[in-house]
Design an enzyme around this catalytic site. Structure first.
Site, PDB file in Angstrom:
ATOM      1  N   SER A  40       0.801  -1.223   0.000  1.00 51.52           N
ATOM      2  CA  SER A  40       0.000   0.000   0.000  1.00 51.52           C
ATOM      3  C   SER A  40       0.833   1.271   0.000  1.00 51.52           C
ATOM      4  O   SER A  40       0.373   2.306  -0.480  1.00 51.52           O
ATOM      5  CB  SER A  40      -0.932   0.006   1.222  1.00 51.52           C
ATOM      6  OG  SER A  40      -0.190  -0.011   2.425  1.00 51.52           O
ATOM      7  N   HIS A  49      -5.327  -4.146  -0.895  1.00 48.20           N
ATOM      8  CA  HIS A  49      -5.145  -3.186  -1.987  1.00 48.20           C
ATOM      9  C   HIS A  49      -5.102  -3.879  -3.343  1.00 48.20           C
ATOM     10  O   HIS A  49      -4.403  -3.445  -4.257  1.00 48.20           O
ATOM     11  CB  HIS A  49      -3.889  -2.354  -1.745  1.00 48.20           C
ATOM     12  CG  HIS A  49      -4.015  -1.432  -0.580  1.00 48.20           C
ATOM     13  ND1 HIS A  49      -4.569  -0.177  -0.682  1.00 48.20           N
ATOM     14  CD2 HIS A  49      -3.694  -1.606   0.734  1.00 48.20           C
ATOM     15  CE1 HIS A  49      -4.566   0.402   0.506  1.00 48.20           C
ATOM     16  NE2 HIS A  49      -4.051  -0.440   1.385  1.00 48.20           N
ATOM     17  N   LYS A  71     -12.419  -1.096   1.494  1.00 44.98           N
ATOM     18  CA  LYS A  71     -11.767  -0.318   0.443  1.00 44.98           C
ATOM     19  C   LYS A  71     -12.595  -0.432  -0.838  1.00 44.98           C
ATOM     20  O   LYS A  71     -13.606   0.240  -0.982  1.00 44.98           O
ATOM     21  CB  LYS A  71     -10.319  -0.776   0.279  1.00 44.98           C
ATOM     22  CG  LYS A  71      -9.468  -0.429   1.500  1.00 44.98           C
ATOM     23  CD  LYS A  71      -8.032  -0.818   1.346  1.00 44.98           C
ATOM     24  CE  LYS A  71      -7.170  -0.270   2.477  1.00 44.98           C
ATOM     25  NZ  LYS A  71      -7.542  -0.684   3.819  1.00 44.98           N
TER      26      LYS A  71
END
Length: 423
Positions: free
Chosen positions: A211, A239, A270
């Site tokens: 990340s 991610h 996310k």
């Protein structure tokens, strides 16, 4: 009487004694306050103070900040697919809230499991093509819960040195033998695997996408080494889930090793709706064991129904069409190529995390403030979030950014970079 008074005084019960503990506590509190204020001043002096900007609107590509800042283009959220404010995702949350309530007031094994929790776990397992899945309050909790439950002093865990803090903390909690290999260095990993052959079970742990740097783990090579040395592979896909790979299933799909990665931890906070929550997915016996022994699972409240509704709908949208995920590549390439042409160094490769490397913490902070003055919301990252001397402004591209948004961001970076001598 004087003897009684003396005994009371020795025991702390004499005249004026009720105030003595308070006075002692006041002294300790004052000492603590001075130490904390000194430490905070050191952080300010180093230029690494982290301020929190207050958003007065929904999460999205354009924001309104508290205090009147409107029309701000947001380039620092993990809202990769733009689903945080998607109308169907919001509607699903409202429906779950109305049907299943605000929360469970309980952990899962007591009275905190609803049908929507089981449905979402099944959907996650199906999405990742694994046997089963287990939900957590966050992926930080998932990472805190897995290593201690799975590994014993007879085992070994081999961790990339730049793994996320939650992986590092989770590994610290377990009693396995710990090996740390150089970042994405396969020669060093192989050397550590050879050294770890004396242990019963060997688990290689890595972020799928890192990340802070925007680089992607060499999973093909990791899986080849794992097979050679009879080890298992664990990846954190926070991610990557939702947008990497042909259908957004992550780095293992992107690199063609879905059948070689044993355990996946990822987040619902996310790309998959942006609310909260995390999970582990993998072999069913492992998931069953986590339900019995994983402390963050056993001692944390169940995910709120609205959060479950958000994530479930986000997965539905993703499995219906990969069009949103596929739109990321062109937008990421547009930003990276234009920034490189302007003279900036962008870390990583082909990932929507685009760290603009600056080196100096104070420079990163000042440039981020000047970017905001130009209507671009970005944040400077410095120690301890990243290593000393590696300060950067991390830009994150979303599927809902327009080409005009990206071009405005590059123009602002160029102006600010020239002003502060970064170009």
């Amino acid at each position: 009487m004087w003897r009684v008074a003396a005994v009371r005084a020795l025991r702390g019960g004499g005249a004026g004694a009720p105030g003595a503990p308070r006075a002692a506590s006041a002294v300790a509190a004052a000492q603590l306050r001075r130490r904390l204020e000194s430490e905070l001043e050191d952080i300010r002096g180093a230029g690494t103070w982290k301020s929190e900007r207050v958003i007065a609107s929904r999460q999205g590509p354009h924001l309104r900040l508290a205090g009147g800042g409107a029309g701000i283009i947001n380039f620092c959220a993990n809202n990769y697919l733009g689903l945080s404010s998607h109308p169907e995702v919001i509607r699903a949350a409202v429906e779950a809230l109305e049907k299943f309530g605000a929360g469970l007031s309980s952990v899962r094994f007591i009275c905190g499991t609803q049908s929507i929790h089981k449905d979402l776990e099944e959907k996650i397992a199906r999405f990742h093509q694994r046997e089963d899945a287990i939900l957590y309050a966050s992926c930080f909790d998932a990472n805190a819960g897995i290593f201690e439950a799975l590994l014993t002093p007879e085992d070994a865990v081999l961790s990339d040195e730049l793994n996320h803090a939650s992986i590092i903390d989770g590994i610290r909690l377990c009693k396995a033998n710990k090996y740390r290999y150089k970042h994405m260095d396969m020669q060093d990993l192989e050397a550590k695997l050879k050294e770890a052959q004396k242990h019963r079970l060997r688990l290689v742990a890595t972020d799928g996408a890192f990340s802070m740097d925007g680089d992607i783990a060499p999973l093909r090579e990791i899986c080849q080494l794992a097979q050679k040395y009879d080890a298992l592979v664990f990846i954190d896909e926070c991610h990557a889930t939702g947008f990497l790979g042909p259908s957004g299933r992550g780095t293992d799909e992107l690199l063609g090793v879905m059948d070689k990665v044993t355990i996946i931890n990822s987040t619902l906070g996310k790309a998959l709706g942006g609310a909260a929550g995390g999970y582990t997915t993998g072999p069913k016996p492992l998931i069953d064991l986590l339900r019995q022994r994983s402390r963050p699972y056993l001692f944390s409240n169940s995910l709120p129904p609205a959060v479950v509704g958000c994530a479930s709908k986000a997965l539905d949208l993703l499995m219906e069409s990969n069009a949103i995920a596929q739109s990321m590549a062109a937008k990421t390439q547009r930003f990276r190529s234009k920034m490189a042409a302007a003279g900036f160094t962008i870390s990583g490769k082909d990932h929507p995390i685009c760290p603009v490397m600056l080196g100096d913490a104070r420079l990163a902070s000042v440039m981020a403030e000047d970017m905001l003055n130009r209507g671009i919301y970005v944040i400077g990252f410095s120690y301890p979030v990243v290593p000393k001397g590696k300060a950067r402004i991390r830009v994150q591209i979303s599927a809902v950014h327009s080409d005009e948004d990206i071009d405005r961001c590059v123009e602002a970076f160029t102006e600010v970079g020239r002003k502060h001598g970064a170009l």
